[in-house]
Enzyme design. Sequence first.
Site, PDB file in Angstrom:
ATOM      1  N   LYS A  68       0.775  -1.186  -0.417  1.00  0.00           N
ATOM      2  CA  LYS A  68       0.212  -0.309  -0.107  1.00  0.00           C
ATOM      3  C   LYS A  68       0.662   1.269  -0.782  1.00  0.00           C
ATOM      4  O   LYS A  68       2.036   0.977   1.056  1.00  0.00           O
ATOM      5  CB  LYS A  68      -0.878   0.528   1.280  1.00  0.00           C
ATOM      6  CG  LYS A  68      -2.209   0.770   1.237  1.00  0.00           C
ATOM      7  CD  LYS A  68      -2.450   1.063   2.573  1.00  0.00           C
ATOM      8  CE  LYS A  68      -4.203   1.904   2.246  1.00  0.00           C
ATOM      9  NZ  LYS A  68      -4.742   2.020   3.683  1.00  0.00           N
ATOM     10  N   SER A  71      -8.865   1.792   2.850  1.00  0.00           N
ATOM     11  CA  SER A  71      -8.564   3.095   2.357  1.00  0.00           C
ATOM     12  C   SER A  71      -7.453   1.789   0.944  1.00  0.00           C
ATOM     13  O   SER A  71      -6.446   2.235   0.285  1.00  0.00           O
ATOM     14  CB  SER A  71      -7.789   3.634   3.240  1.00  0.00           C
ATOM     15  OG  SER A  71      -7.117   3.146   4.160  1.00  0.00           O
ATOM     16  N   SER A 118     -10.095  -0.302   6.571  1.00  0.00           N
ATOM     17  CA  SER A 118      -9.337  -0.736   5.635  1.00  0.00           C
ATOM     18  C   SER A 118      -8.865  -1.837   5.438  1.00  0.00           C
ATOM     19  O   SER A 118      -8.227  -1.355   4.224  1.00  0.00           O
ATOM     20  CB  SER A 118      -8.694   0.260   5.447  1.00  0.00           C
ATOM     21  OG  SER A 118      -9.443   1.926   5.713  1.00  0.00           O
TER      22      SER A 118
END
Length: 421
Positions: free
Chosen positions: A69, A138, A162
């Site tokens: 990420k 996210s 997330s």
Amino acid sequence: MKTRAMLDDLFERLQTAEARFAAEEPRVHAFLPEPERFTRLRAEADALVDRFPNAAERPPLFGLLVGVKDMFQVEGFVTQAGSRLPAEVLQGAQAVSVTRLKTAGALMLGKTVTTEFAYFSPGPTRNPHALEHTPGGSSSGSAAAVAAGMSALALGTQTIGSIIRPAAFCGVFGLKPTYDRISKAGVIPLSPSLDHVGFFAPDVFTALRVAPVIYNEWDGAIPARTKPILGIPEGPYLDAASDDARACFATNCRVLSDAGYELRHIPAMPDSAEIRARHDLIMSAEAARVHAGWFAKYAELYAPKTAQLIRRGQAISDAQLAQASAQRDAWRDEISALMESNSIDLWIAPSTIGPAPRGLESTGDPIMNLPWTQAGFPAVNLPAGKSQGGLPLGLQVIGGWSRDEALLHWAIDLERVVRLP
């Protein structure tokens, strides 16, 4: 010395991965662009074989492709955190979690798409199961990368929902550890007392390979109880799930009961609205403090949702934040006591309020994950059924404080029971 067979095996896996990437990435958009990605990976694979010429001495994650990420610092990659801020202000030392994976032989496939600063402004990633639907957020790109078969592991973060939410939307395994049991060093924070570093994988088996490497400490001892006692948190929290999610959850409960698990219905979280409000206060206040310097210089570069969060947090005093944090700690003790008094080992609940919403403007509601994140308890998503429209749904399984090892061990059989063929 390295053998031709060792090189051929790893390079054959990379060739397969490259073909998969070429087929999936143009439709899913899980990764940030990188020229000559697989040229770099082949060079890194060659160096990896040089480091470990003896096959018997290979580290546990040798050659495993990992998506990361874009909140994590990774040597050789620019960190943008899904934002338009100048890249130079966001860079830092490589994340501890990334270093541990590399030391164990993993190869970095690349940076995955994140919502801006791990909040709610989405990127271009699509759900591999239905391209017109969100993958969640996210950690959008990380969940989609694993779901599309491009990587066998992807790092993510969770401040509300997330990891567990996108894992459920994309039909993969997701793990959020007990707070701070996986290092956050080298990860751009959103709300330091709520942020968790975790990961996505195809299944529990892969997660059990990764956990001893990435956790600060890992105790592989097997819990004495063969089958855990499962608690169902009845009340307004569970009522937030949609009919679709509740129907799937009822099926999961029936299947688990038929498999010999004991399920106990326990009234819990009657103050669900207060828990959510407290979470927002802590997150807003801490985000405002994390971003104070950047926001003062670059406010116009922030997406409206993130800017609104920061401005909301600017109005919260240190005393209000301290009070909310103390209430959060007291509530953690309360939910722990509830587990103990009812003699349950794990909570189970829907992972999301329903299947992935249509459209990319929203990443979905994280309310089913929020309480467990606030408490800091370990949680996993197990793919566990589909909606009436054929989209993935998940079973969220939550362990007690710092009982991650038991949770993952028990998840082996839980995954087997609830996973559809």
